[in-house]
Motif scaffolding. Sequence first.
Motif: not given
Length: 184
Positions: A56-62, A111-126
């Motif tokens: 939930v908190r990661q989604q807020s950041i994203l 759920k852990r994979a979902e969290f990691r994949e969201q980090i991947e999405s930030v990296l891809i965007a970067g």
Amino acid sequence: MQQSIALFVDKGYSATSIQDIVDALGVTKGSFYYHYKSKEALLMDIHRQYIDELLVRQQSILRGAEPAKEKLAEIVRLLIGDIEKQGAIANVYFRELRHLKEENAKAIRAKRAEFREQIESVLIAGIESGEFRRELNPKMTAFAVLGVTNWSYQWFQPGGELSAGELAGIYTDFILHGIMPRQT
């Protein structure tokens, strides 16, 4: 749940019995079983609560409009800050997954994979925006970010040599300078 977490940190999940938990609380086993059908169900609730709150908190950041670099830094602050604020539950979360039945462990790993994949999405965007190097492997870099931050539960001491903010700053500097474009 809090008393169980403290016992799991102190004795380990396997060495903690339901009797230990009810003795520490001064209640009967019936009281325990009213809330949880088993010790493993309690452990699953601990895992679910921890990862669901992080997601939930990661989604807020994203959802923010910040550049990828800042989102990644916020995720690092989130993870280190959480270890500072919830050290005991983080300890159980990282250390005791192996004690969940396969079906439950699979749900938590997803759920852990979902969290990691969201980090991947930030990296891809970067990478796409030019904030990070083109040759960066987003999946492996996401694993590295999680490895650096999550392992801190083992040694980080709130009120110790470094604050959570200082540690997050050190990690963010280390991570970002390793993935930013090289200057020519």
